[in-house]
Write a protein that holds these residues in place. Sequence first.
Motif, mmCIF file in Angstrom:
data_model
loop_
_atom_site.group_PDB
_atom_site.id
_atom_site.type_symbol
_atom_site.label_atom_id
_atom_site.label_comp_id
_atom_site.label_asym_id
_atom_site.label_seq_id
_atom_site.Cartn_x
_atom_site.Cartn_y
_atom_site.Cartn_z
ATOM 1 N N PHE A 1 39.709 71.649 -58.589
ATOM 2 C CA PHE A 1 40.221 71.459 -57.228
ATOM 3 C C PHE A 1 39.079 71.321 -56.223
ATOM 4 C CE2 PHE A 1 44.292 73.541 -58.709
ATOM 5 C CZ PHE A 1 45.043 72.375 -58.622
ATOM 6 N N GLY A 2 37.986 72.027 -56.450
ATOM 7 C CA GLY A 2 36.829 71.908 -55.569
ATOM 8 C C GLY A 2 36.245 70.511 -55.610
ATOM 9 N N ARG A 3 36.114 69.961 -56.800
ATOM 10 C CA ARG A 3 35.593 68.590 -56.921
ATOM 11 C C ARG A 3 36.566 67.584 -56.323
ATOM 12 N NH1 ARG A 3 32.629 68.196 -62.812
ATOM 13 N NH2 ARG A 3 30.920 69.611 -62.283
ATOM 14 N N LEU A 4 37.859 67.809 -56.522
ATOM 15 C CA LEU A 4 38.869 66.910 -55.970
ATOM 16 C C LEU A 4 38.798 66.902 -54.440
ATOM 17 C CD1 LEU A 4 41.383 65.101 -56.463
ATOM 18 C CD2 LEU A 4 42.747 67.197 -56.249
ATOM 19 N N VAL A 5 38.726 68.054 -53.844
ATOM 20 C CA VAL A 5 38.637 68.146 -52.384
ATOM 21 C C VAL A 5 37.333 67.527 -51.892
ATOM 22 C CG1 VAL A 5 38.390 69.790 -50.468
ATOM 23 C CG2 VAL A 5 40.170 70.139 -52.178
ATOM 24 N N PHE A 6 36.242 67.751 -52.614
ATOM 25 C CA PHE A 6 34.964 67.162 -52.240
ATOM 26 C C PHE A 6 35.049 65.628 -52.269
ATOM 27 C CE2 PHE A 6 30.631 65.720 -53.255
ATOM 28 C CZ PHE A 6 29.960 66.250 -52.167
ATOM 29 N N GLU A 7 35.675 65.076 -53.313
ATOM 30 C CA GLU A 7 35.833 63.624 -53.423
ATOM 31 C C GLU A 7 36.713 63.063 -52.306
ATOM 32 O OE1 GLU A 7 34.400 61.329 -55.401
ATOM 33 O OE2 GLU A 7 33.145 62.971 -56.136
ATOM 34 N N THR B 1 34.656 60.452 -49.560
ATOM 35 C CA THR B 1 34.809 59.018 -49.816
ATOM 36 C C THR B 1 35.012 58.240 -48.540
ATOM 37 O OG1 THR B 1 37.177 59.354 -50.217
ATOM 38 C CG2 THR B 1 35.707 59.330 -52.143
ATOM 39 N N GLY B 2 35.466 58.849 -47.479
ATOM 40 C CA GLY B 2 35.717 58.152 -46.233
ATOM 41 C C GLY B 2 34.450 57.841 -45.456
ATOM 42 N N ASP B 3 33.390 58.613 -45.676
ATOM 43 C CA ASP B 3 32.136 58.389 -44.946
ATOM 44 C C ASP B 3 31.283 57.368 -45.676
ATOM 45 O OD1 ASP B 3 32.964 60.358 -43.237
ATOM 46 O OD2 ASP B 3 31.889 61.958 -44.288
#
Length: 78
Positions: free
Chosen positions: A65-71, A75-77
């Motif tokens: 979940f941490g990696r998912l939230v990080f992705e 990705t927007g920047d």
Amino acid sequence: MTDSREARSEATSSRTSLPTFYRQVVAELRKVVWPTQEQLVTYFIVTLVFVAFFMALISALDLGFGRLVFEIFTTGDA
């Protein structure tokens, strides 16, 4: 009715003495069925495996979940 109320209030107002309490505790402990050493080792191993499994599961979920939230938030920047 007043007789039973008086008896109940007298019973609740009197306290058990410390030696009586100790004797009652010892009597209750003698009723306990204590596990054998083999049962104790088995319960310990089962508990250890159970805790280790759930620690690994929760750690993996936390990492995922941490990696998912990080992705999601990076990705927007550009």
